[in-house]
Design an enzyme around this catalytic site. Structure first.
Site, mmCIF file in Angstrom:
data_model
loop_
_atom_site.group_PDB
_atom_site.id
_atom_site.type_symbol
_atom_site.label_atom_id
_atom_site.label_comp_id
_atom_site.label_asym_id
_atom_site.label_seq_id
_atom_site.Cartn_x
_atom_site.Cartn_y
_atom_site.Cartn_z
ATOM 1 N N HIS A 36 52.602 19.368 53.322
ATOM 2 C CA HIS A 36 53.186 19.420 54.668
ATOM 3 C C HIS A 36 54.630 18.905 54.603
ATOM 4 O O HIS A 36 54.890 17.818 54.079
ATOM 5 C CB HIS A 36 52.335 18.550 55.591
ATOM 6 C CG HIS A 36 52.718 18.578 57.030
ATOM 7 N ND1 HIS A 36 52.313 19.573 57.898
ATOM 8 C CD2 HIS A 36 53.465 17.718 57.770
ATOM 9 C CE1 HIS A 36 52.788 19.319 59.120
ATOM 10 N NE2 HIS A 36 53.498 18.205 59.068
ATOM 11 N N ASP A 38 57.992 18.035 56.726
ATOM 12 C CA ASP A 38 58.450 17.691 58.078
ATOM 13 C C ASP A 38 59.969 17.830 58.199
ATOM 14 O O ASP A 38 60.726 17.028 57.660
ATOM 15 C CB ASP A 38 58.039 16.249 58.402
ATOM 16 C CG ASP A 38 56.569 16.139 58.743
ATOM 17 O OD1 ASP A 38 56.098 16.922 59.588
ATOM 18 O OD2 ASP A 38 55.884 15.277 58.162
ATOM 19 N N MET A 40 63.161 17.638 60.565
ATOM 20 C CA MET A 40 63.583 16.984 61.821
ATOM 21 C C MET A 40 65.091 17.096 61.976
ATOM 22 O O MET A 40 65.832 16.993 60.999
ATOM 23 C CB MET A 40 63.207 15.509 61.798
ATOM 24 C CG MET A 40 61.733 15.252 61.561
ATOM 25 S SD MET A 40 61.355 13.503 61.700
ATOM 26 C CE MET A 40 59.634 13.497 61.180
ATOM 27 N N HIS A 69 56.712 22.209 59.025
ATOM 28 C CA HIS A 69 56.610 21.785 60.424
ATOM 29 C C HIS A 69 58.019 21.567 60.963
ATOM 30 O O HIS A 69 58.680 20.591 60.593
ATOM 31 C CB HIS A 69 55.788 20.483 60.466
ATOM 32 C CG HIS A 69 55.614 19.885 61.823
ATOM 33 N ND1 HIS A 69 55.132 18.602 62.007
ATOM 34 C CD2 HIS A 69 55.849 20.380 63.075
ATOM 35 C CE1 HIS A 69 55.079 18.336 63.308
ATOM 36 N NE2 HIS A 69 55.526 19.387 63.970
ATOM 37 N N MET A 140 49.565 17.312 67.783
ATOM 38 C CA MET A 140 50.221 16.071 67.368
ATOM 39 C C MET A 140 49.448 14.891 67.949
ATOM 40 O O MET A 140 49.243 14.821 69.167
ATOM 41 C CB MET A 140 51.665 16.009 67.881
ATOM 42 C CG MET A 140 52.611 17.052 67.314
ATOM 43 S SD MET A 140 52.876 16.982 65.537
ATOM 44 C CE MET A 140 53.374 15.288 65.267
ATOM 45 N N ASP A 176 48.143 16.210 63.212
ATOM 46 C CA ASP A 176 49.291 15.578 62.566
ATOM 47 C C ASP A 176 49.637 14.267 63.257
ATOM 48 O O ASP A 176 50.038 14.259 64.425
ATOM 49 C CB ASP A 176 50.485 16.542 62.627
ATOM 50 C CG ASP A 176 51.655 16.076 61.786
ATOM 51 O OD1 ASP A 176 51.569 15.023 61.141
ATOM 52 O OD2 ASP A 176 52.676 16.797 61.790
HETATM 53 C C1 DX5 Z 1 55.493 13.033 62.487
HETATM 54 C C2 DX5 Z 1 55.264 14.028 61.364
HETATM 55 C C3 DX5 Z 1 54.029 13.741 60.604
HETATM 56 C C4 DX5 Z 1 54.046 12.427 59.888
HETATM 57 C C5 DX5 Z 1 52.658 11.963 59.640
HETATM 58 O O1 DX5 Z 1 56.597 13.419 63.218
HETATM 59 O O2 DX5 Z 1 55.192 15.330 61.885
HETATM 60 O O3 DX5 Z 1 53.732 14.803 59.709
HETATM 61 O O4 DX5 Z 1 54.713 12.472 58.672
HETATM 62 O O5 DX5 Z 1 52.732 10.691 59.077
HETATM 63 P P1 DX5 Z 1 51.537 9.661 59.218
HETATM 64 O O6 DX5 Z 1 50.350 10.299 58.576
HETATM 65 O O7 DX5 Z 1 52.037 8.480 58.493
HETATM 66 O O8 DX5 Z 1 51.322 9.436 60.689
HETATM 67 ZN ZN ZN Z 2 54.348 17.005 60.598
#
Ligand code: DX5
Ligand code: ZN
Length: 229
Positions: A36, A38, A40, A69, A140, A176
């Site tokens: 996965h 991420d 941002m 994501h 989420m 997630d």
């Molecule tokens: C949050 C991300 C998640 C995050 C999950 O914005 O989209 O994928 O990395 O991390 P944990 O498992 O530590 O909550």
């Molecule tokens: Zn994520």
């Protein structure tokens, strides 16, 4: 190919960014089903990670599914770049713009699996008209932006309602945020099949000492599977 078996998708947000290729290889070798990623933008969420160049750089280090994501807005203008970077699944947020239907159409037309993500404050009905457009719905269970936050338990009933809404359609339910051995059973029982885990997957290990990754992944998987049995 579609199945509802439990899949663990470690988030490389919790990996060592200075060793990112080796981290991807290590986490897969230790039993990750998907990786996965991420993304941002510092705008849709209050944190910044990386963009398509990083995704392209790590692609050769991931044998299985690269699950991207996108926590970015706008999103449509960047879809092509993430498709070219080698994403297998591209997930956009329903809250990221007014045209999620168009976004999902665009992802599929690029030959990728389409995902839609819901923030904790967004009702499940927001995806009701998208059931024929999506291959994955991501619920989420934290507010997006950071790893290591606490699981928001109110989202479990949302997962149950989503599972009903999906019926027999071949749509993955991904969860997630805050997944651990304690929370994985709740979401698996409610109908989730893809469990993202950042901190809980990477804790205690490193590229030089990756065995804890395998122990963590196996513990989360076993807890989720036991809850379904
Ligand atoms: C949050 C991300 C998640 C995050 C999950 O914005 O989209 O994928 O990395 O991390 P944990 O498992 O530590 O909550
Ligand atoms: Zn994520």
């Amino acid at each position: 190919m579609f199945d509802r078996s439990i899949k663990i998708a470690p988030s490389i947000l919790a990996a060592d960014f200075a060793n990112i290729g080796a981290e991807c290889r290590a986490i897969e070798a230790q039993g990750a089903d998907w990786v996965h990623v991420d993304v941002m933008d510092g705008h849709f969420v209050p944190n910044l990670t990386f963009g398509p160049a990083m995704c392209a750089a790590i692609r050769p280090h991931i044998k299985g599914v690269m699950d991207v994501h996108l926590m970015i807005s706008p999103v449509d203008v960047y879809l092509d770049a993430y498709a070219k970077a080698g994403a297998d699944v591209i997930t956009a947020h329903v809250e990221a713009g007014p045209h999620i239907h168009r976004t999902l159409q665009a992802i599929r037309s690029l030959g990728k699996k389409s995902g839609v993500a819901l923030n904790p404050g967004t009702p499940v009905e927001a995806v009701a008209e998208l059931m024929d457009m999506v291959d994955l719905v991501c619920v989420m269970t934290v507010n997006p932006g950071f790893g290591g936050q606490s699981f928001i338990e109110s989202q479990v009933t949302k997962i149950l309602r989503l599972r009903q809404m999906i019926g027999d359609r071949p749509i993955h339910i991904e969860i997630d945020g805050g997944i651990t051995v304690t929370t994985a059973p709740m979401v698996a029982k409610a109908g989730a099949d893809v469990l993202v885990a950042g901190s809980a997957a990477f804790k205690g290990g490193s590229v030089d000492s990756p065995a804890p990754y395998g122990v963590n992944i196996q513990a989360i998987r076993a807890a989720a599977e036991a809850a379904r049995a």
